[in-house]
Enzyme design. Structure first.
Site, PDB file in Angstrom:
ATOM      1  N   GLY A  72      -5.504  -2.931 -12.490  1.00  0.00           N
ATOM      2  CA  GLY A  72      -5.758  -2.040 -11.378  1.00  0.00           C
ATOM      3  C   GLY A  72      -6.908  -1.342 -11.370  1.00  0.00           C
ATOM      4  O   GLY A  72      -7.878  -1.253 -10.476  1.00  0.00           O
ATOM      5  N   THR A  73      -6.952  -0.321 -11.921  1.00  0.00           N
ATOM      6  CA  THR A  73      -7.754   0.739 -12.259  1.00  0.00           C
ATOM      7  C   THR A  73      -9.424   0.053 -12.490  1.00  0.00           C
ATOM      8  O   THR A  73     -10.131   0.610 -11.639  1.00  0.00           O
ATOM      9  CB  THR A  73      -7.392   1.732 -13.194  1.00  0.00           C
ATOM     10  OG1 THR A  73      -6.243   2.118 -13.026  1.00  0.00           O
ATOM     11  CG2 THR A  73      -8.423   2.845 -13.479  1.00  0.00           C
ATOM     12  N   ASN A 109       2.250   3.042  -3.311  1.00  0.00           N
ATOM     13  CA  ASN A 109       2.878   2.960  -4.523  1.00  0.00           C
ATOM     14  C   ASN A 109       4.158   3.886  -4.536  1.00  0.00           C
ATOM     15  O   ASN A 109       5.418   3.636  -4.876  1.00  0.00           O
ATOM     16  CB  ASN A 109       2.233   3.381  -5.853  1.00  0.00           C
ATOM     17  CG  ASN A 109       1.313   4.363  -5.643  1.00  0.00           C
ATOM     18  OD1 ASN A 109       0.486   4.513  -4.654  1.00  0.00           O
ATOM     19  ND2 ASN A 109       1.399   5.642  -6.343  1.00  0.00           N
ATOM     20  N   GLN A 161       0.462  -2.932  -5.502  1.00  0.00           N
ATOM     21  CA  GLN A 161       1.851  -2.809  -5.158  1.00  0.00           C
ATOM     22  C   GLN A 161       2.187  -3.835  -4.167  1.00  0.00           C
ATOM     23  O   GLN A 161       3.428  -4.143  -4.262  1.00  0.00           O
ATOM     24  CB  GLN A 161       2.085  -1.545  -4.616  1.00  0.00           C
ATOM     25  CG  GLN A 161       2.020  -0.283  -5.600  1.00  0.00           C
ATOM     26  CD  GLN A 161       2.916  -0.372  -6.878  1.00  0.00           C
ATOM     27  OE1 GLN A 161       3.972  -1.181  -6.857  1.00  0.00           O
ATOM     28  NE2 GLN A 161       2.925   0.422  -7.733  1.00  0.00           N
ATOM     29  N   GLY A 202      -1.512  -6.830 -13.156  1.00  0.00           N
ATOM     30  CA  GLY A 202      -0.507  -7.617 -13.853  1.00  0.00           C
ATOM     31  C   GLY A 202       0.981  -7.152 -14.024  1.00  0.00           C
ATOM     32  O   GLY A 202       1.944  -7.727 -13.899  1.00  0.00           O
ATOM     33  N   HIS A 203       0.688  -5.923 -14.353  1.00  0.00           N
ATOM     34  CA  HIS A 203       2.124  -5.250 -15.045  1.00  0.00           C
ATOM     35  C   HIS A 203       2.991  -4.760 -13.806  1.00  0.00           C
ATOM     36  O   HIS A 203       4.246  -4.314 -13.885  1.00  0.00           O
ATOM     37  CB  HIS A 203       1.878  -4.124 -15.850  1.00  0.00           C
ATOM     38  CG  HIS A 203       1.375  -2.857 -15.548  1.00  0.00           C
ATOM     39  ND1 HIS A 203       2.216  -1.730 -15.287  1.00  0.00           N
ATOM     40  CD2 HIS A 203       0.150  -2.516 -14.967  1.00  0.00           C
ATOM     41  CE1 HIS A 203       1.259  -0.654 -14.680  1.00  0.00           C
ATOM     42  NE2 HIS A 203       0.088  -1.193 -14.631  1.00  0.00           N
ATOM     43  N   THR A 226     -14.867 -10.319 -23.999  1.00  0.00           N
ATOM     44  CA  THR A 226     -14.077 -11.406 -24.345  1.00  0.00           C
ATOM     45  C   THR A 226     -12.685 -11.391 -23.762  1.00  0.00           C
ATOM     46  O   THR A 226     -12.230 -10.441 -23.594  1.00  0.00           O
ATOM     47  CB  THR A 226     -13.865 -11.447 -25.858  1.00  0.00           C
ATOM     48  OG1 THR A 226     -15.145 -11.687 -26.579  1.00  0.00           O
ATOM     49  CG2 THR A 226     -13.080 -12.738 -26.365  1.00  0.00           C
ATOM     50  N   CYS A 274       1.841   7.017 -12.685  1.00  0.00           N
ATOM     51  CA  CYS A 274       0.295   7.385 -13.277  1.00  0.00           C
ATOM     52  C   CYS A 274      -0.127   8.620 -13.320  1.00  0.00           C
ATOM     53  O   CYS A 274      -1.275   8.870 -13.582  1.00  0.00           O
ATOM     54  CB  CYS A 274      -0.579   6.091 -12.459  1.00  0.00           C
ATOM     55  SG  CYS A 274      -0.093   4.454 -12.897  1.00  0.00           S
TER      56      CYS A 274
HETATM   57  N1  PLP Z   1      -3.183   1.174  -7.611  1.00  0.00           N
HETATM   58  C1  PLP Z   1      -1.874   1.509  -7.251  1.00  0.00           C
HETATM   59  C2  PLP Z   1      -1.413   1.327  -5.928  1.00  0.00           C
HETATM   60  C3  PLP Z   1      -1.041   1.705  -8.390  1.00  0.00           C
HETATM   61  O1  PLP Z   1       0.518   1.700  -8.084  1.00  0.00           O
HETATM   62  C4  PLP Z   1      -1.421   1.714  -9.521  1.00  0.00           C
HETATM   63  C5  PLP Z   1      -0.639   1.628 -10.716  1.00  0.00           C
HETATM   64  O2  PLP Z   1       0.398   2.404 -10.783  1.00  0.00           O
HETATM   65  C6  PLP Z   1      -2.896   1.254  -9.824  1.00  0.00           C
HETATM   66  C7  PLP Z   1      -3.620   1.224  -8.741  1.00  0.00           C
HETATM   67  C8  PLP Z   1      -3.465   1.281 -11.208  1.00  0.00           C
HETATM   68  O3  PLP Z   1      -3.168  -0.048 -11.797  1.00  0.00           O
HETATM   69  P1  PLP Z   1      -3.251  -0.083 -13.222  1.00  0.00           P
HETATM   70  O4  PLP Z   1      -2.163   0.450 -14.042  1.00  0.00           O
HETATM   71  O5  PLP Z   1      -3.054  -1.734 -13.725  1.00  0.00           O
HETATM   72  O6  PLP Z   1      -4.476   0.157 -13.697  1.00  0.00           O
END
Ligand code: PLP
Length: 387
Positions: free
Chosen positions: A69-70, A149, A177, A198-199, A235, A320
């Site tokens: 996501g980041t 989140n 989310q 994915g996670h 890759t 996070c």
């Molecule tokens: N955006 C939201 C709403 C999230 O909850 C999170 C992770 O907690 C992220 C972005 C970041 O995703 P990632 O952990 O895959 O980088």
């Protein structure tokens, strides 16, 4: 253990693990390699692209695999700012994840303007403020979280779409989310860019995707070998991509009604049994799996420690963030004072939870709340002994 922190991360689903495992063993080929082993990996990547696209109503060619996501969010911001170098402004919300908020703060330090649209006490976006922010010059990007989140509050996506109707600005949504928990359909919502991780849906960490609508100009963040049709070099993480594809197919099959029933029972029993317990966030517009509860007067950190000892995992806010003891910025943006935020806990369920988990969690929270209430009574000795 009862794991109720699925908004932080989810366990890898056994079927997802089974799908990815061959690519950690014999199927280790580089998808760019011009022989059988490489072709097999390429085919697996393309199948996963179709699976992810199908989940959100995109074309496979509109899916770019990323590390999560980041990276997807950073890529969306970078692409929009590169598309419109003359527009030095971003419009976003006051309740974004730090993966959006922190890059925005960085952009501010570089001289960009960032408008953060406020929310009310239910976490609902102020659509009039969004409209006014767009009435002036168009920003390079409007970035709105699809579902929060921390509270699970779902953004008014259709109303945002209507506000952005004139098509002047690119629109990105952090749907990290939302995807896998509620329907997210880019064939129904005219978002230009959309981030997936994915996670959060039972694939492993370190894999994600960015939806890039075909019609828009795109500027990659990572340059190099030209993978992902020149949109994300590096890759490919073949096992991760295969896992995300399988997780996307499984998510499409999941009945969120079952998860919601677990969450709702958990909430209603606690609201009845633990004095003062209330839901943070608009109960009518929430993810079916998320329960952010305030236990007035009780220290969430103390509750969390006791729950951990009793084998229940939950979160005091976004996992996070750094773990430093500051009130949740999301609850603060909703207008809650520090004490309220510091008495709140997030419980987040998944399709891998069951009724027994709910029973155990209810028992544990009730006991932990009674214990914390006991030690904070002025005559309990514990408080008076402190300096
Ligand atoms: N955006 C939201 C709403 C999230 O909850 C999170 C992770 O907690 C992220 C972005 C970041 O995703 P990632 O952990 O895959 O980088």
């Amino acid at each position: 253990m009862v794991y109720l922190d699925n908004n932080a991360t989810t366990p890898v689903h056994p079927e997802v693990y089974a799908a990815m495992e061959p690519f950690l063993r014999d199927g280790f080929g580089n998808p760019s390699a011009p022989y059988g082993l490489g072709r097999k990996a390429r085919e697996a990547v393309e199948m996963a692209r179709e699976q992810v696209a199908a989940l959100i109503g995109a074309s496979p060619s509109e899916i770019v695999f990323t590390s999560g996501g980041t990276e997807s969010i950073a890529t969306a911001l970078h692409s929009a700012l590169s598309t419109f170098p003359e527009r030095r402004r971003i419009v976003t919300t006051a309740v974004e994840h730090s993966a959006t908020e922190k890059p925005c703060q960085h952009l501010e330090r570089l001289g960009f303007a960032v408008d953060r649209i406020p929310v009310d006490t239910g976490g609902r976006l102020d659509l009039d403020a969004l409209k006014s922010a767009l009435d002036s010059s168009p920003p390079a990007l409007v970035s709105t979280i699809w579902a929060n989140n921390e509270t699970g509050v779902i953004s008014p996506i259709d109303a945002i779409a209507a506000t952005l109707e004139d098509g002047q600005a690119l629109w990105h949504s952090d749907a990290v989310q939302a995807v896998g928990k509620i329907p997210v359909r880019v064939d129904e919502v005219p978002v230009h860019l959309l981030s997936i991780s994915g996670h959060k849906l039972h694939a492993p960490k370190g894999i994600g995707a960015l939806f890039v609508r075909r019609q828009i100009r795109f500027h990659p963040l990572l340059l190099g070998g030209g993978q992902e049709s020149n949109r994300r070099s590096g890759t490919e993480n073949v096992p991760g991509i295969v896992a995300l594809g399988r997780a996307a197919s499984l998510a499409a099959e999941h009945a969120s009604a079952r998860v919601q029933a677990l969450r709702d029972r958990f909430e209603s029993v606690l609201i009845e049994s633990v004095e003062g317990t209330a839901v943070n966030g608009d109960p009518g517009h929430r993810l079916p799996n998320t329960s952010n509860l305030v236990f007035p007067g009780l220290d969430a950190e103390a509750l969390l420690i006791l729950l951990d000892e009793m084998g229940v995992a939950c979160s005091p806010g976004s996992a996070c963030s750094t773990g430093a003891r500051h009130p949740s910025p999301v609850l603060t943006a909703m207008g809650y004072h520090e004490a309220h935020a510091k008495s709140s806990l997030r419980f987040s369920f998944s399709s891998m939870n069951n009724d027994a988990d709910v029973d155990e969690a209810i028992r544990a929270v009730t006991r932990a709340a009674a214990k914390v209430r006991e030690v904070r009574r002025p005559d309990s000795g514990w408080v008076t002994q402190r300096p």
